[in-house]
Design an enzyme around this catalytic site. Structure first.
Site, PDB file in Angstrom:
ATOM      1  CE  LYS A 174      45.989  48.053  39.041  1.00  0.00           C
ATOM      2  NZ  LYS A 174      46.395  49.269  40.050  1.00  0.00           N
ATOM      3  CG  ASP A 230      44.316  56.493  40.986  1.00  0.00           C
ATOM      4  OD1 ASP A 230      44.965  56.035  40.353  1.00  0.00           O
ATOM      5  OD2 ASP A 230      44.181  56.075  42.503  1.00  0.00           O
ATOM      6  CE1 TYR A 264      42.667  43.949  48.736  1.00  0.00           C
ATOM      7  CE2 TYR A 264      43.901  43.020  46.644  1.00  0.00           C
ATOM      8  CZ  TYR A 264      43.971  44.188  48.236  1.00  0.00           C
ATOM      9  OH  TYR A 264      43.922  45.592  47.872  1.00  0.00           O
ATOM     10  CE1 TYR A 266      42.394  49.136  46.713  1.00  0.00           C
ATOM     11  CE2 TYR A 266      43.522  49.479  44.108  1.00  0.00           C
ATOM     12  CZ  TYR A 266      43.721  48.881  45.713  1.00  0.00           C
ATOM     13  OH  TYR A 266      44.799  48.548  45.593  1.00  0.00           O
TER      14      TYR A 266
END
Ligand SMILES: *Cc1c(COP(=O)(O)O)cnc(C)c1O
Length: 443
Positions: free
Chosen positions: A293, A264, A35, A163
């Site tokens: 993660k 998620d 980003y 997200y």
């Protein structure tokens, strides 16, 4: 014409336009960061090492880590047992294809995963990254309904402020505003969006919160394959912590209207919210679940999509009879071995007290920020602390301030937040929260 290009792989790393670039300069000139503009990037700090809750910069400074490298390094850096698992596996073999072959690291990992996963999870698809595991989850849901002769159930519903990753199907279920749908409107699959859950975790649940979702299910269930949501904490889409009843009611709606529930848990999984998985706050189980993660304790990329027996049977029924997905590095043994060692550490259950201690300390210290003019809200759940500001922060300025203060905190937009490694000490955690207070008091 045949090319006789001779490649000297060292040369480009040293010279650009005749100048010798040091690592920072080369990085700035040639390497994309997440980003970040390639032409006008924010400054980057070179890391020379990391151990425990500390990151050591090449320039000699040491920073206390408030980010766990994006939710991942839960046991801290350079952990002896994770290191040992990596060493042991690399000396046996690093990778073999997963098509037609299997290995102990994958079997061990999936045994452990299913042991700790919410009730009903029976099958594991090993994926290379969180985004890929979301792609796999969505594809599973679509293939499930297609194989039941319900190809009309091909849309996904989600809540705003979510997200779910950066690949295209994952992007289609990210918040339409901060997921930049307008930029890709001609290629993204149009999905259905309910308002984001509004009732806070500690408030009394408001029925108004679930009404819009009920209405959307009622109106559209014939075309809905799945509902996807991050349980209890919406992460990168706004760091919002919502009421468990929202999740319970979503589970009921999915059952009532034959819609698969995809949780998620890529950010929330493995203890971060105070429970092993976010959905445990609501006492529910999904039909499909994504983890990633922290799965490898922050060592390398690995994710997984878990599902129920019913979903697996449904997907594999009729033609083509197989699930149409298979990444090259599926089930990478090195990643599986480290993930397995990380789950073994989680199984020792120190995380429960560590996360509870972090939560109670954050609840004592972070609300002081509410007295600052720049601050709009403070939220804490488990080992997550969030300070929301009224206006977007100056990331470059804050980053410089934090590095000077000896901490690593990476804000985005209006959010200055921390999710430190579980092994962080009380003193280190105080340095993080002090640094946030100081940074925002100068606004
Ligand atoms: C980070 C994240 C993803 C994407 O995972 P990557 O490994 O970055 O592809 C998906 N969903 C949630 C909730 C995440 O936090």
């Amino acid at each position: 014409m045949r090319s006789n290009r001779v490649v000297n792989s060292d040369q480009f790393t040293t010279f650009t336009n005749g100048y010798i670039l040091n690592n920072t300069e080369f990085d700035k000139r040639h390497i994309w960061h997440p980003y970040t503009s390639a032409v006008n990037p924010l400054p980057c700090y070179e890391v020379a090492g990391a151990s425990g809750a500390k990151i050591h910069l090449a320039s000699g400074e040491t920073l206390i880590d408030g980010m766990s490298s994006w939710w991942a390094a839960i046991h801290g850096y350079n952990h002896p047992e994770l290191n040992a698992a990596a060493h042991e596996q690399v000396d046996k073999f690093s990778h073999v294809m997963f098509g037609g072959l299997t290995h102990e690291p994958a079997v061990n990992l999936c045994r452990q995963l299913l042991n700790m996963a919410p009730a009903g999870m029976e099958r594991v698809f090993l994926a290379d990254s969180g985004s890929v595991s979301v792609e796999v989850a969505l594809k599973m849901a679509l293939q499930y309904w297609a194989c039941q002769g319900r190809a009309d159930k091909h849309k996904v519903i989600t809540s705003r402020n979510g997200y779910h990753g950066d690949t295209f199907a994952a992007m289609s279920v990210c918040d339409p505003v901060n997921g930049m749908h307008s930029l890709f409107s001609n290629v993204l699959t149009p999905q259905l969006f309910a308002p984001a859950p509004q009732t806070r975790y500690e408030q009394t649940f408001s029925e108004d919160d679930i009404l819009p979702l009920e209405e959307l299910f009622e109106a559209h269930h014939n075309e809905l394959a799945a509902f996807i949501i991050e349980p209890i904490v919406q992460g990168a889409g706004g760091m919002r912590i919502y009421h468990p009843e929202y999740l319970r009611r979503a589970r009921q709606l999915c059952d009532q209207y034959d819609v698969l529930l995809i949780c998620d848990e890529i950010a929330t999984g493995f203890g971060r919210t105070g429970n092993l998985f976010g959905c445990e706050h609501a006492g529910i189980s999904p039909d499909i679940m994504c983890v990633g993660k922290a799965l490898t304790g922050g060592y390398m990329t690995l994710a997984a999509t878990l599902c129920t027996e019913d979903v697996a049977l449904g997907v594999c029924q009729g033609q083509p009879g197989v699930f149409m997905h298979g990444p090259t590095y599926m089930g990478n043994p090195l990643a599986c071995a480290v993930a397995s060692a990380s789950l073994t550490l989680i199984g020792q259950n120190h995380w429960q007290k560590q996360v509870a201690d972090i939560e109670s300390q954050l609840k004592q210290t972070l609300p002081a920020c509410l007295s600052l003019a720049a601050v709009k809200d403070v939220r804490v759940l488990g080992a997550i602390g969030v300070v929301e500001t009224h206006h977007p922060v100056d990331v470059a300025r804050l980053q410089r301030h934090f590095v000077k203060a000896g901490v690593w905190i990476r804000p985005f937009n209006k959010l200055v937040y921390i999710m430190p490694p579980y092994i962080i000490s009380g003193d280190e955690l105080n340095q993080l929260t002090d640094a946030i207070y100081m940074a925002l008091s100068k606004n």
